[in-house]
Structure formats: structure tokens, C-alpha cells
Design an enzyme around this catalytic site. Sequence first.
Site, PDB file in Angstrom:
ATOM      1  N   HIS A   1       0.834  -1.194   0.000  1.00 11.59           N
ATOM      2  CA  HIS A   1       0.000   0.000   0.000  1.00 11.59           C
ATOM      3  C   HIS A   1       0.867   1.242   0.000  1.00 11.59           C
ATOM      4  CE1 HIS A   1       0.850  -0.935   4.224  1.00 11.59           C
ATOM      5  NE2 HIS A   1       0.793   0.369   4.448  1.00 11.59           N
TER       6      HIS A   1
ATOM      7  N   CYS B   1       1.726   3.723  11.779  1.00 13.83           N
ATOM      8  CA  CYS B   1       2.695   3.236  10.805  1.00 13.83           C
ATOM      9  C   CYS B   1       2.983   4.369   9.826  1.00 13.83           C
ATOM     10  CB  CYS B   1       2.170   1.998  10.067  1.00 13.83           C
ATOM     11  SG  CYS B   1       0.785   2.305   8.953  1.00 13.83           S
TER      12      CYS B   1
END
Length: 693
Positions: free
Chosen positions: A65, A203
Site C-alpha cells: 500500500h 505506521c
Amino acid sequence: MSEMITADLVDLDLSAESKEAAARALAERMVGQGRVTDLDGFLADVAAREAQMPTGLDGGIGIPHCRSEHVTEPTLAFGRSAAGIDFGAPDGPADLIFLIAAPAGADDAHLTILSSLARQLMNSEFTDALRAVSDADTAAALVRGDVTPAEAAAGATAGETMDTAAAPAAASAGAAAGSTTPETPEPEAPAERPFRIVAVTSCPTGIAHTYMAAESLEKAGREAGVEVTVETQGSTGFTRLDPAVIEAADGVVFAHDVPVRDKDRFAGKPTVDVGVKAGINRPAALISEVRAKAERGERTAPAGAATTPVDRAGDSTEGYGTKLRKWLMSGVSYMVPFVAAGGLLIAVGFAIGGWTVNKAPSVMDHFVWTQADSWGALLFQIGGMAFNFLVPVLAGYIAYGMADRPGLVPGFVGGAISLSINAGFLGGLAAGLIAGGVVLAIQRVNIPAALRGIMPVVVIPLISSAVVGFLMFVVIGKPIAAAQKGMTDWLNGLTGTNAVLLGALLGLMMCFDLGGPVNKVAYTFATAGIAVASPSDSAMKIMAAVMAAGMVPPLAMALATTVRGKLFTPAERENGKAAWVLGASFISEGAIPFAAADPLRVIPSAMAGGAVTGALSMMFDATLRAPHGGIFVVPLIGNPFLYLIAIAAGVCVSTALVVVLKGMRKPAQGTPAAGSAEGAAAGEKGNKQPVAA
């Protein structure tokens, strides 16, 4: 707003053999739907994110991603691989692959949906249904939430489910409403207060891992009978936990790969601090660990107390080697500004006052405003004073990284002693490690409450300084000083082949990780040699070789994007323009975007060029008194013309290698080579119809 995933974005027979090929196959479907405008640019962004941390998860899941300017709207593509594809998960290859694409400025509503998917991936019923589904339409409906896992497994569609479920639901509601006989509840014993944990997950991208770690921690908490409240610091921003919830918590878990925002809110509590993947893969262990810390009374420093510059240096999940590297890098990071400032001042002092400026009297006694020699002597002497701090700062901040603020005093004292006994940088390293270890040992001693107030101010500095001083003066100082002298003599004796081989080795190290630990070891080795008022010729040759090699990777990538631009993505070609300046300034990190996108071709090419430059610089006897500056300190370089030839040779070698290796790159399955006429034609077709893998 179109749906984020449709049947055209699903491949239930993904045949790719590598994660790069899988990302390309799914990205081509996004291009075909008009969701991605530049295939190669988007894949470069995916690769850069993958380089930060593998996106494979336990349970056979891969979630490549990224955020990218080449994405027009938030999009999901799903692929199912029968053979499995390695995404770096500890338990093996992934068979369920989600490619998640978010625009650089995606709105909160879209990102909230993406975060919901991330949480769903922690649900075994959801992933089992994805493995069992037989058609793309049902798979897309399942991911969107239009059908439940049970309905998807049974082959039902969302519409059929709604029609058949309405009547039983209404009948059940009517029966419940018609029942008027209340049940008498059994008296319940007072429930014991559960253990309470607050957690923060985050993250780098803030799309997937952040929310998966949150779901995993919450699920493990329910199974363990623990209340877990999670603050997700994701792409949509974050909502701060209620201060009352934090105050009532018995422990804290940080599962993050970017700094926790407003971390002081959680100070003074038992804390476990790990990476975000640990929150996904072993949440139960983290909960057990924070409970154990609470039982032992281990707490972090209260808000406002000094914090160590070494992030998570004491994390129990890290090995000693990792901790040692962090402690040493803590000292080096604080020392480098002194090296840069002092070294440049000394170098400019030599340039203005000549090579005899080191014999000039103190400017306190003799300074003439109109004489260049006086100004040169002034700069030289200021730089010399800065250099006097190098070893104490190195030792002090190594100890600081180990033991926080109490380690500063014994560390600085040990570093100063190292200077006085001519133990140099080796002595500084030893003094810092000893000081930190002594302070940690003292802190483990049970102290009466009445004395705790004076421990950090009086007792710890007094005892630790005495112990470190004794060890440095009496026990280990002389052996370290002898080792330092031996190393210096060895460097001074390097000539011919030995010097060339050392230059090649240092060049390889400088280009291996582009600003990482190996690069820093080589750079620190070089700066240590010139960190004296009168460095040897060998030390200055080593400094010259290290700086020259460090300039090669970004300059080579800049040249490669200029001469063979079609081998690079538009984003890489833009980065290439900036790499000219970064490379010329001796900033090796300018090549990181290229290495992240294609490490197997870029890093070996950079290392080969760096080795050539380092070897040639040593062969040409080039010298450098300044520790930094790139081409802007060429006037301070010995044999500058040959030095520039060494850099140019290394740049040409790296450029040629990366162009050849990229030119040999095989296109992904069914995809013509980049830049070819067939590739352009295929791209035109891809904009109209998704490509089947």
C-alpha cells in the site's frame, strides 16, 4: 463517488511469482479503471513503502500500500494466489493480496473505509470467505461489506440476503415486543476491576498496519479479560484518548513505526514500546508483558523528565547487538556537529593563514585586524577548541543513550580522561559504555525512600564518576592508549596497495546503506582520524576517500536519469534533478529513493562506483582536512584535479552499471518493456481494459 473495489479490480487466479509482479498485475487493473494515472510512478511509490517495512502479515496476507500523487481516488485491488507470494511475513508466503492505493490528499471518509478493511483482515471468518469465494463479484461485495462472510461462502448476493433476512428479523422483533413477562435477574457478585491498557498504533502510511494492530490488540484483550482502548494515529488524523481513560489505565502499549504524537500524556506508567508489526503478530505477548511490568512496578519517567535520544533502546524484544548499535550511534550523532563545525573552521583557517597556521601564537596575545594570518589563526584555534569536545561528547552521549541524564557526568568525565591519557576515540567509546553500565547498575540497587531525591543529583554522579575514573586511569586506560597508538601508526604506514584496498573498502561501506549504520561507521572512522589539531597525511587521505565515495551514488543516479531517462519513472527523473545538488554536497541519502524502488540494481551499482572512487582517491594521494562540504571544499583538497577525476570515474562506473542492469530487467508477466513502442501500445489498451494475470 465510485466504489473503491469492483469485480474488475479482483483477480482470483493471480499468477505472479514475486511481490513486484503481483503489485504490477493489480496496479494494471487500477490503470484500466482510471484509478491510477502513471503505472511506473505508482509502483515506485509502492516499492518505496515496501522498503520501509515488509507488508506481509501472519495468516497468509500481503497488503502492499502507499499514498501516491498518481492515484486519482482511494482504490482497492484484490488478488488470490494459489502458489503464494513472499511479502516478508514470518509464517511464509501470502495467498491473499490487497493492493491499497490512496491519493496524496485522500479525504477522511475514504481513509476510514480503508481502515475498516484493515481491521477486517484480522477476522478469520472474513479471510476464510475470501479463500472460498468463487467469483469476482462476490469477492468485491465481501470486501465492500455488502455481504457477510457467511453469505459469501454460501454464494448469496447482497440483494438476496436483504430480502430473505427482513422477515425473520421482523418476526423476531415482534416476538420480543409481544413478550411482557419480565424475568427476575439473579443477584450478581461485584465484578473484579479488569486490568486496563491504553495503546497507540501508527505506521508510516497510516492506512493499514495502524488499524490492524489496533484490532489485534483489542481482540487479544477481550480474550484475556483485559480492557484495551486504542488510539489510532492514522492517515485521518487521530482523536486523543480521554485523559480520564489514560489516567485510569494500568499500562501502556506503543505499537508504532513513526513517533507517537503527544507521548508525554502516557508518561509515568508501565509501558511496552514495540514496532507496529509486533502489535499485529503477538498482541497477547505484549499484553502479558505490560501486566508483568505493572506487577514489578516498572514505570516510565514522569512527564517533563528527560528522555533518552535512543528510541526504545531498552526494549526487551531487541537483542544486545541492536541496543549497542543504538547507544554508539547516539554518541556519534551528537559528536558529528562538533566534527563538522570544528573541521570546517580548521580547514578554512589553513586556507586563509597557510599551512603554518597551527604554529601561530594564541590570538589572545597576538591578533591584527588587518592581517589575513590573524584571521586564519583565529578560525583555526576556534576549530581546535571545538575538536577538544569530540571525545567527551562521544562518551557522554553514549552513556546518555544507555542510562538517560544520569549517564552524562560520568560519560563526560571518562571522555576527558581518555583525552588526557591519549586513549583517543577508542578510549571515548569504552568510557561511554562503562559509564552507562555503571549508572544502570547503581539504578538497580534498592535505595531507601529518604535518599531517592538526591540520587540523580549527588549519589549517582559521585559514585559513577569515581568508578569510571578509576577504571580509565588505572585499569584499561593504558591498554586502550596503546591500541590507539598502534592503529594510528598502522594508518600512517599505509602505502601503495594497502592504501588502495582500504580506500576501496571504505568506498563499499559508504555506498552500502546510504547514510545507514555501515555508512556511519566508515564516516566516523574517517572523522576520528582528522579530529586532532595536526592530523597525519594518512588520516586526511582516508577522509578524502570517504567523502568522494559518499558523493558517487546520488551523482550517478542523477546522471543515469539524464542519459537514459526512459529506464526511470517520472518521479525518479524528478528526484534525479535534486540528486545533482545532494551528491555535490556529499549527501549520500540523495540516492535512497532510487535504492528503495530498485535495491538489487541500484545498491550494487553504487557500491562498485564507490569502491572505484575510494581506491583512486587513495592512489592519487588526495587529502582532505574538512569532514564535510562536497565540491564546496575542493579548494581545501590536496591534489584537487585528480580527486575530481576519481569522483567522475566512480560516477561513470555506477551510471553504466545501473543503466545496463535496468536495461536487462525483464518486464512483468505479459507487460512489454518500458519505453518500447509495444509498451506504449499496451498502455493504451490497458487504459480501456484490465489486464488478466
